[in-house]
Design an enzyme around this catalytic site. Structure first.
Site, short mmCIF file in Angstrom:
data_model
loop_
_atom_site.label_atom_id
_atom_site.label_comp_id
_atom_site.label_asym_id
_atom_site.label_seq_id
_atom_site.Cartn_x
_atom_site.Cartn_y
_atom_site.Cartn_z
N SER A 1 -9.93 -0.94 7.00
CA SER A 1 -9.31 -0.75 5.69
C SER A 1 -8.48 -1.92 5.15
CB SER A 1 -8.44 0.50 5.70
OG SER A 1 -9.23 1.64 5.61
N LYS B 1 0.85 -1.20 0.00
CA LYS B 1 0.00 0.00 0.00
C LYS B 1 0.88 1.25 0.00
CE LYS B 1 -3.94 1.85 2.66
NZ LYS B 1 -4.81 1.64 3.84
N SER C 1 -9.76 1.29 2.74
CA SER C 1 -8.92 2.09 1.87
C SER C 1 -7.84 1.29 1.15
CB SER C 1 -8.26 3.22 2.67
OG SER C 1 -7.39 2.67 3.64
#
Lengths: 98, 489
Positions: free
Chosen positions: B179, B80, B155
């Site tokens: 997330s 990420k 996310s």
């Protein structure tokens, strides 16, 4: 918690506190959305929390501190490599004192 | 080379048997990422040059010696874009960091590299991890590999979609209110949010510091154990990481049902959720009952307040954390401004997206004079009540089973104009973050349209090994990971 009315004045006050600007067309939208969110959050009023100690962290153990030994940090070159403006190894900003 | 179905374990075997070189493998992943990125939009940055240099070093090393091979030796991995990576652009999904090249590595990045992994890309995400759909990314939304018209969740949507579609064998995401687990559920993969304090947050760009936690996203429970083992543990650079020893999580992947005691909530709690999600959840409980695992009702009376608490605490912490983006030390600076104050305003106006601004405003409100006690303090007190509910339950059981989300992956654009409805989709994941608990999300079947449905196993603080045992048992007996065979990209 008394009912909060989200009006222009409140939003302007918050924008100023947060150093944020928003586009004019977003202003009205934000006002409505933040009002809805605060109305939802008002559900917390149902609970009596008198005497409940607040919980501020995901874990409540003493911090594990490292030994107090001096170590090298970032070099000057590394620290300023992303600066939008730089002068003689310093971060440069607009003049603040006349 | 067919790489789309490979996990960490399979790659390790291929490399050790010399059936493939690390360079070939890295090249294959980069080619696949480049080919499919126009479809899925998972990658913000592909670090081809540095990855190939590292791959060459690994090949030389593996040729020289057969022993002392590190746990992730030669593993290509994309993470990420919230973790800072030395000399590799790190954007956090934001325009304000569009050109930010960090001068150091996050601790988890350092640990992945020390374990032998090769970082070959940075994955898309909601801006500053604020969002549940990946639609708040400055770099555009990610698409769900099971249905390109749907959201992969957020996310960590780029990570979830990339793992599901075989664009990376595994990833590391972050979870502040769901997330990791919600996108894992939407994309049919495994995602673990470890206990608060288990994994270092140093170099992980901060959203809400008392809730943020990094964890593995992968294709099998064994891969999850290998990855967690590599990144967990005390870090002198993060004083909230605990010195509690890190168990050998890989020893817990046998899946022994005799160790499991399950707690569940009464069905009334789930009124209003998608019936197919509820059915899948019931199916998992029946599976454990059939396996002879004791299943007990527990009470979590305060979880209905979790979303309200979260949107005070997380936004308050965010409003403080994001004050650092002022156009002075790094990141975007607006081109035109009248003075210093105006430079801050214009930089933040241009650099932040609307969800970030909305949350900063909300957090500023909750912390402002006259409202602090009624909002931030009140929320922190209710947070304690939520955590106490969990702690009480764990005197009777060692894992709580809950759905991950009230619904399956929604259509892109469906919720974006209604922030409150988006926030409410995190109702089952948020309580876990507030209480600092570990939880693992994994597939529990699919709906009539073939979309994955997720289930989560929640444990006591620092009981990640217990969850790995539960998840390994469920994985082995249910063949739940077969769902990934339905992704054909």
């Amino acid at each position: 918690m008394k009912k909060i009315i989200v009006d222009d004045k409140l939003i302007e006050h918050l924008l100023s506190l947060a150093n944020i600007e928003i586009e004019r067309d977003q202003f009205e939208k934000f006002k409505v959305q933040i009002q809805r969110i605060l109305d939802y959050i008002a559900m917390l009023d149902e609970l009596n929390t008198e005497g409940v100690p607040p919980m501020f962290s995901g874990i409540e153990c003493p911090s594990t501190l490292r030994l107090d030994i001096t170590q090298d940090g970032l070099s000057l070159t590394s620290a300023i490599q992303n600066a939008p403006a730089e002068k003689e190894g310093l971060f440069e900003i607009p003049k603040v004192i006349d | 080379m067919e790489i789309s179905r490979l996990g960490i374990f399979e790659i390790k075997n291929l490399l050790l048997k010399r059936e493939v070189s690390c360079t070939e493998l890295v090249r294959a992943y980069i080619e696949r990422a480049k080919r499919l990125n126009p479809v899925l939009n998972c990658f913000i940055t592909i670090s081809e040059e540095s990855a190939l240099i590292e791959a060459k070093k690994t090949d030389d090393l593996i040729t020289k010696r057969r022993d002392n091979i590190r746990p992730l030796e030669g593993l290509p991995v994309a993470i990420k874009d919230i973790f800072v990576t030395q000399n590799i652009r790190t954007t956090c999904g934001s325009k304000i960091l569009e050109n930010f090249i960090p001068p150091f590595d996050a601790t988890i990045v350092r640990r992945l590299k020390d374990a032998g992994a090769i970082i070959f890309g940075k994955l898309n995400m909601d801006e500053f991890a604020m969002g549940s759909s990946n639609e708040n990314s400055y770099f555009g939304p990610v698409r769900n590999p099971f249905d390109l018209s749907r959201s992969p969740g957020g996310s960590s949507g780029g990570s979830a979609a990339a793992v599901a579609a075989g664009l990376t064998p595994a990833s590391i995401g972050t979870d502040t209110g769901g997330s990791i687990r919600q996108p894992a559920a939407f994309c049919g993969i495994i995602g673990m949010k470890p206990s608060y304090g288990r994994v270092s947050r140093y170099g992980m760009i901060a959203f809400a510091s008392s809730l943020d936690q990094a964890g593995p996203m992968c294709r099998s429970v064994r891969d999850c154990a290998i990855l967690l083992e590599s990144i967990a543990g005390n870090d002198p650079k993060d004083s909230t990481t605990m010195s509690t020893p890190v168990p050998r999580y890989t020893d817990w992947t046998v899946g022994d049902p005799s160790e499991i005691r399950v707690g569940i909530l009464r069905p009334e709690v789930y009124e209003g959720i998608n019936p197919e999600v509820f059915l899948a959840y019931r199916g998992v409980i029946e599976f454990f009952e059939r396996s002879g695992v004791p299943v007990t009702y527990i009470e979590l009376p305060h979880i209905k307040y979790a979303v309200a608490v979260y949107y005070i605490i997380a936004t308050s912490e965010a409003s403080s954390n994001l004050a650092r983006y002022d156009g002075v030390k790094y990141g975007l600076r607006a081109k035109e401004y009248k003075n210093l104050k105006d430079m801050y305003l214009k930089t933040r106006l241009e650099g932040f997206g609307s969800e970030v601004k909305r949350r900063i405003i909300l957090g500023t409100f909750a912390l402002s004079s006259g409202y602090y006690d009624a909002f931030f303090k009140k929320a922190s007190q209710v947070r304690r009540l939520i955590a106490n509910d969990f702690y009480r339950s764990f005197s009777k059981v060692n894992t709580i089973i809950m759905p991950v989300t009230p619904d399956v992956a929604f259509k892109l654009g469906e919720k974006i104009s209604d922030p409150l409805s988006m926030y409410l989709s995190d109702i089952f994941t948020i309580p876990v973050n507030l209480a600092g608990l570990p939880s693992i999300s994994m597939p529990a079947g699919k709906n009539k349209d073939g979309l994955p449905i997720g289930i989560q196993f929640i444990g006591k603080p620092f009981d990640e090994h217990v969850l790995i045992n539960v998840a390994a048992f469920y994985e082995k007996e249910s063949n739940c990971m077969d769902i990934l065979n339905e992704v054909n990209l």
